[in-house]
Structure formats: structure tokens, C-alpha cells
Design a protein around this motif. Structure first.
Motif, mmCIF file in Angstrom:
data_model
loop_
_atom_site.group_PDB
_atom_site.id
_atom_site.type_symbol
_atom_site.label_atom_id
_atom_site.label_comp_id
_atom_site.label_asym_id
_atom_site.label_seq_id
_atom_site.Cartn_x
_atom_site.Cartn_y
_atom_site.Cartn_z
ATOM 1 N N PRO A 106 6.095 0.804 -2.670
ATOM 2 C CA PRO A 106 6.478 -0.359 -1.752
ATOM 3 C C PRO A 106 5.107 -1.053 -1.490
ATOM 4 O O PRO A 106 4.320 -0.842 -0.557
ATOM 5 N N CYS A 107 5.241 -2.123 -2.470
ATOM 6 C CA CYS A 107 4.037 -3.064 -2.145
ATOM 7 C C CYS A 107 4.492 -4.551 -2.728
ATOM 8 O O CYS A 107 4.614 -4.765 -3.776
ATOM 9 N N THR A 108 4.409 -5.391 -1.797
ATOM 10 C CA THR A 108 4.519 -6.863 -2.332
ATOM 11 C C THR A 108 3.070 -7.284 -2.328
ATOM 12 O O THR A 108 2.280 -7.083 -1.382
ATOM 13 N N LEU A 150 -0.209 -7.408 0.287
ATOM 14 C CA LEU A 150 -1.381 -6.718 -0.111
ATOM 15 C C LEU A 150 -2.841 -7.482 -0.066
ATOM 16 O O LEU A 150 -3.697 -7.238 0.455
ATOM 17 N N ASP A 183 -1.885 -6.007 4.293
ATOM 18 C CA ASP A 183 -1.127 -5.299 5.308
ATOM 19 C C ASP A 183 -1.164 -3.754 4.974
ATOM 20 O O ASP A 183 -1.456 -3.429 3.728
ATOM 21 N N GLN A 184 -0.974 -2.954 5.952
ATOM 22 C CA GLN A 184 -1.023 -1.332 5.461
ATOM 23 C C GLN A 184 0.029 -1.044 4.392
ATOM 24 O O GLN A 184 1.126 -1.436 4.520
ATOM 25 N N THR A 185 -0.399 -0.476 3.192
ATOM 26 C CA THR A 185 0.429 -0.250 2.223
ATOM 27 C C THR A 185 0.173 0.929 1.582
ATOM 28 O O THR A 185 -0.809 1.651 1.432
ATOM 29 N N GLU A 186 1.557 1.709 1.391
ATOM 30 C CA GLU A 186 1.265 3.245 0.741
ATOM 31 C C GLU A 186 1.877 3.122 -0.611
ATOM 32 O O GLU A 186 3.129 2.491 -1.034
ATOM 33 N N ALA A 213 1.642 5.185 -4.904
ATOM 34 C CA ALA A 213 1.212 6.448 -5.597
ATOM 35 C C ALA A 213 0.947 5.851 -6.977
ATOM 36 O O ALA A 213 1.373 4.931 -7.572
ATOM 37 N N HIS A 245 -3.415 2.712 0.677
ATOM 38 C CA HIS A 245 -3.310 4.314 0.652
ATOM 39 C C HIS A 245 -2.492 4.683 -0.637
ATOM 40 O O HIS A 245 -1.337 4.476 -0.796
ATOM 41 N N ILE A 246 -3.317 5.633 -1.206
ATOM 42 C CA ILE A 246 -2.738 5.941 -2.481
ATOM 43 C C ILE A 246 -2.748 7.675 -2.834
ATOM 44 O O ILE A 246 -3.279 8.231 -2.387
ATOM 45 N N SER A 247 -1.404 7.898 -3.171
ATOM 46 C CA SER A 247 -1.070 9.125 -3.349
ATOM 47 C C SER A 247 -1.045 9.511 -5.044
ATOM 48 O O SER A 247 -1.056 8.458 -5.687
ATOM 49 N N LEU A 248 -1.350 10.790 -5.324
ATOM 50 C CA LEU A 248 -1.519 10.946 -6.783
ATOM 51 C C LEU A 248 -0.447 11.954 -7.194
ATOM 52 O O LEU A 248 -0.155 12.585 -6.484
ATOM 53 N N ILE A 262 9.294 8.097 -2.257
ATOM 54 C CA ILE A 262 8.281 6.549 -2.716
ATOM 55 C C ILE A 262 9.344 5.493 -3.140
ATOM 56 O O ILE A 262 9.524 4.511 -2.747
ATOM 57 N N GLY A 267 11.267 4.122 0.015
ATOM 58 C CA GLY A 267 10.286 2.926 0.663
ATOM 59 C C GLY A 267 10.437 1.709 -0.409
ATOM 60 O O GLY A 267 10.385 0.757 0.243
#
Lengths: 349, 349
Positions: B143-145, B149, B153-156, B158, B180-183, B253, B256
Motif C-alpha cells: 500500500p503506497c501512493t 511517499l 508519509d509512513q509507508t509499508e 514489500a 519500511h520494507i519487508s522482504l 499486504i 492493506g
């Protein structure tokens, strides 16, 4: 059919709309706290908090008259809030007049000393069993705000209970062109899903206030951070619901309920205030000192998870959003979310 | 590190913010469609669609210069839209200058004739294999517009890919205090989750327009019906993602991303217009004839599911919301949702 609603708060009263519009006989009984509401309903056929009048033909009763009102009812709808659970037990459920099945709108969970979380139907059944009383108690869960139900907004909910025939009877009584009812035997799953969403909705609402703190109160809505918190909320709810043995359908009802709770009502309001940096006590004072059911549930769930973690059954690091919300409302922690703890690494060498 | 972004649409360009703020060397290369954007960036250091200037020190190139711009890059970010997937293949991926790993922001799925849905990284890898070219292609989901970004704005999100070291290198390059990046190795799961959300976001947005049709355009938002559609969207996405073999983290993800898509951008706008009762062609015309990536994905997924259903692998009745959205955008069906088909009965005798 005849339906007796006891508790004329917003949700109990809202159910009088589909109940009556379906052609049932409907009686609405106030608790001792609802005196003014019932007085007004008798006079104007309208609930103080709704902007639409009730359908014609509903009868209103003060609580002293409930035993007379309930005569001939096919089932009772329990419309009390979670703060009225014991009152409803002592004043209605234990009485011989309450022999028909009950459909409860009360949302919440009770945490036992060992960290087990039980639903209100189970809580009541346990208390009644101590007195050798047996009652059939079903419950409603799902994304439904009362004032939109009154407005005939399309609404999806689920009824849970042990008995197929009873659930089908209740669905037949209440299903309308705008009130759509799923049925499930998964009582603890449904009730957990719709209770758990409370703390998480607060966590998501914090991000709205945090953006205002960062960019000014008129900065508009920032959806990346709301969606980032929503993502993490669904991760944690899934884990908690799997612990509770919930079905996937009930999990999804919980996600829908989470969605609606971020947008409606007091949980959103207090979340935004806390996000702005206002202290918990000041925020509660700004909302006229109202004790929020949703915060009670969040605290209970956090307490239960901590007990289970102390026994090594779960890991607190799997619930960073729940722990954060608990810290904000119980320990005065700042609202800034632990964003990096929401990331995962599902990678192999 | 040095990062070469090819494609200066909104999302590719937005990534220049964390990339450059992290101290990397960043070059932004426009496609032939981005001529004006690059021209403006060179002059003002600002993207035409963003209200904030880029961090200092980014270099801008027209596409003719890309082979010069990419020299020394540690990885390439592919910023083209789903309509540029084949262009990117033919003009970048097949070239020897594109030897470093690629991180793609392009969202979508490709449906094969047998109803299989593959991700763009897999699509590209298959096409490249036919030419004996091997590329390491990772992708971003979540979820990132872009404009949020840019706003920090706080963004999660992957990143997905096959190789741990590559993913860790990309995360190191782009992770900031707000990104913030998940892998994950689950490429098809992540890419499916963030593609599937498109049709469902449209389905949810229909309810906003439907409420306006019922109650007037200024009736305010009705969250019960949005939440009812959201509940059903999560049910269907779960089923589809289980078919795709997605992990639960990628599923979340996707939830979201569904949340943020209901609120941002053109999918919401066209959903509201269709909900009001405006025809598909008129709605597209009102949005200046823009072909929506999200609708392309929705059609592809519906087509794939129908093929699988014809082989008896799935049942169309498990996907009433997807089929409804497909009917609205492909067959001019009225937007009114099939609410009762969203109910379930999980009850035993």
C-alpha cells in the motif's frame, strides 16, 4: 413472529427497523438507563439518537414491564452494552420469563486468569450453568453501524449460535433487502473477530492524528500510513483468530468490521486525539468522559496475550501493534507507531 | 550505491526521494512518453505531478541517453506502467547494458490461455529465456501512493525476488525512516495480492456511488455498505491467493493495498461514477479517456477464473463480487451489488 428487544441503545433500537419492516410484532424494552429514550419513543415514535422515526406499530416499555412485554415472543434481542452484561444476566437471563432463545448484539470478550478469551454467550452460559439454568444464546457480529442500518444502508452481518434451527428462525425474522445475514456455528470465532477489531481500529486511527501532528490539523487524510497500520492489523488479527480457532469466514467478517470501525464513532475520535499527542486522560475528558467499550476490549486482549506469552505460548514480538496500542492507552506511551517492527523477512539463502 | 530509475511516471519518480535521501547516486531516465516530465525536471528539479521538489543531486536523462545513465548502477528501478511492460522488455531488459538486477514497480498479472495468472517478473523471465537472456527481476508490492511517499508519509511495502542478497541490497538502498520494507521470496503471492486488489477496490467504490444514487450526491459516506463489500473482497482475495499459493504475509499486504486503493486515485473515481449509474463508456470519457490499469487487471483475473471454472477447478459462485465487477465493466451490468450472494451458512444440523 414476535420479537422482544431489551436494551434501547442505538444498536438494539436499530434492529427494530428490519424486525418491524419484516412484519413481525416488535416490542422495545428499555433498561433502567434508557428511561428517557423510552419516554421519548412513546411520545414521538423516534429514538433520540436517530434522525428517522421508527416504523409504525412498535410498542415501547420501561424495564419494570418487561415480563409483560416478553409474553409470546419467539426470541429476545439483547441490546445492552458490554458494561451491562452482568446486569442482563442477573435481571433477565436468570428469570423464568426468559425461556426463549436470545440474540445478543453485545460485543466483547472476557479474559480469564489463564489468558483464555471467551465470548459473552459463553460467559453467560458458564454463569447460568452454576445456577443450573440453561439458555440458548446466539450473537450478532459484523460491520454494522446502527445509524446506517436505520438509513437502510446495505449491511452484511453474521449470526452465530449452536443450533441451526434457531439461527434460521432468527435470520428469517430479520433478513431484509438491506440486512444480509450469514449463519455460523463458530461462536468464539465470530465474537473474537468483531471484538479484536477494536484495539486495531484505534491503532489505525492513531495514524490520522499523527499525520495531523506532523503536517497540521487541516493536512487532509494520509492513506499510506492508515493502510500500513491496516496491513499490520490484519496480520495480528489473523494470528489471534487462528489461536481462537476461528473460521476464515469469521476472519473476513472481522476485517469488514475493522474497516467500518476506522470510520465510525468514538474509537476513531479518541485515536485521532491520541495521535495528535493529547494524553489519554485529556482525550477521554474531551470525549465527555465516556468510557469506551473498545478500549476495554483492547486492554483485555493485551492482558491475555501477555499471560500467554509469559507461558511461552505466543511471542509478544508477533503483536507489535496490539502492544503499542496497549502502551498508549495504559502507560501513556507516545502514539508514534513502531513501523519497522511491522516488516517481515520471508527469505531463504 | 547508484540507482538508475527508468520510467519517470509518478511511482518511479517518487522512489527517487528515499533513494536520494539515503545518500545514493540517483539518475532518473524518462521513457519516450516522459519527454516533458524530464524536460521540466531538468529545469525546476520538480516533477509536474508532485508539489514538492526532488532532493538535490538527482540527474535527469531522456531515454536516448539511458545507456550512458545506467553506467555504474547497482540496480535499475523499472517505473513503467503495465502498458509499458513489453516496451521495457524490448528496449531495456534485452540489452546488454541491463545486466544489473531490476526492481519493478509495475503492478499487474498476465493471464495465460489455460487460466494461469503469472506475475510480470515471471512474464519477463519467460520472454527473456526464449532469447537465452537471464535477468534478475525483483518487484515492489504494497500500500503506497506515490504522492504520499513524496510527502514522507509512513509507508509499508514489500520487495519480492528469488535472491536474498539482492533483496537485502535493495532494501539497504531504499529503507528510510518513512519507507519500511519487508522482504519475501513469494513473488507470485505478492504480485497477485497487489494486482487482485484492483477489481475489488472498484467493487467497493461502487457502493459509494450507489449510496449517492439512492440518497443524493451530497449524502455523505455510507460505511456499512463499503465495509460489507470489503468483507466480501477479503473472502474472495483469500480464495484467489490460496489458489496462487501466496503466503499469509503477502495476503495481508494485499489487504492493506486494497484499503489504500479504495481511497486513492482513479479506481475510486470510476467506481463512484459507475455506482451512480453512469455507463462505463461515459465514465471513462468523464475521466478523460484514461485507460485504467486496474480495470485491465480485473478483466484478466475474471477471464482466468472463468476458464478455470469451465474446467471445474473453481466455482464461480465463490467469486460473486469479482463476477459482478466484470459484468459492470465488460457487459454494462447495473452496479447494484448482489448482496445476498455474499452471505454464507457454516452451520450443521
Amino acid at each position: 413472529m414476535k420479537i422482544c428487544i431489551i436494551g434501547s441503545g442505538m444498536m438494539g433500537s436499530a434492529l427494530a427497523f428490519p424486525a418491524r419492516e419484516n412484519g413481525n410484532e416488535v416490542v422495545l424494552v428499555g433498561t433502567p438507563l434508557d428511561r428517557e429514550i423510552i419516554f421519548e419513543c412513546k411520545k414521538t415514535n423516534q429514538h433520540l439518537k436517530f434522525d428517522r422515526v421508527f416504523p409504525q406499530g412498535i410498542e415501547y416499555y420501561q424495564f419494570e414491564e418487561w415480563k409483560q412485554a416478553v409474553v409470546g415472543a419467539d426470541f429476545i434481542i439483547c441490546g445492552v452494552s458490554s458494561f451491562g452484561v452482568d446486569w442482563f444476566l442477573e435481571n433477565v437471563l436468570v428469570e423464568k420469563e426468559c425461556s426463549v432463545p436470545v440474540l445478543s448484539v453485545t460485543k466483547g470478550l472476557v479474559d480469564l486468569p489463564d489468558g483464555t478469551l471467551i465470548s459473552y454467550p459463553e460467559y453467560w452460559e458458564r454463569k447460568l450453568a452454576e445456577r443450573n439454568v440453561s439458555r440458548e444464546i446466539c450473537a450478532i457480529g459484523g460491520p454494522c453501524t446502527s445509524y446506517e442500518l436505520v438509513y437502510h444502508d446495505q449491511t452484511e452481518v453474521a449470526f452465530c449460535g449452536k443450533n441451526k434451527k434457531t439461527l434460521e428462525m432468527m435470520k428469517k425474522a430479520l433478513a431484509t433487502s438491506y440486512y444480509h445475514i450469514s449463519l455460523t456455528n463458530d461462536v468464539v470465532g465470530l465474537e473474537s473477530a468483531v471484538a479484536l477489531k477494536n484495539g486495531y481500529a484505534l491503532g489505525i486511527a492513531l495514524t490520522i492524528g499523527l499525520c495531523e501532528r506532523e503536517n497540521g490539523v487541516d493536512c487532509g487524510l494520509h492513506y499510506n500510513s492508515q493502510a500500513g497500520a491496516f496491513y499490520q492489523a490484519t496480520r495480528e488479527m489473523k494470528k489471534l483468530l487462528q489461536m481462537q480457532g476461528a473460521t476464515e469466514n469469521c476472519e473476513c467478517i472481522g476485517f469488514g468490521d475493522l474497516y467500518v470501525t476506522v470510520y465510525g464513532g468514538r474509537t476513531r475520535k479518541i485515536g485521532i486525539l491520541l495521535g495528535r499527542g493529547i494524553s489519554y486522560d485529556d482525550a477521554v475528558a474531551m470525549l465527555n468522559g465516556v468510557t469506551l467499550e473498545s478500549l476495554v476490549v483492547a486492554k483485555r486482549v493485551a492482558r491475555a496475550i501477555k499471560i500467554r506469552a509469559s507461558r511461552g505460548e505466543v511471542q509478544l514480538k508477533d503483536f507489535p501493534l496490539l502492544m503499542h496500542v496497549d502502551g498508549v492507552i495504559c502507560e501513556g506511551k507516545d502514539a508514534q507507531l513502531p513501523w519497522e517492527s511491522f516488516t517481515f523477512e520471508d527469505i531463504m539463502e
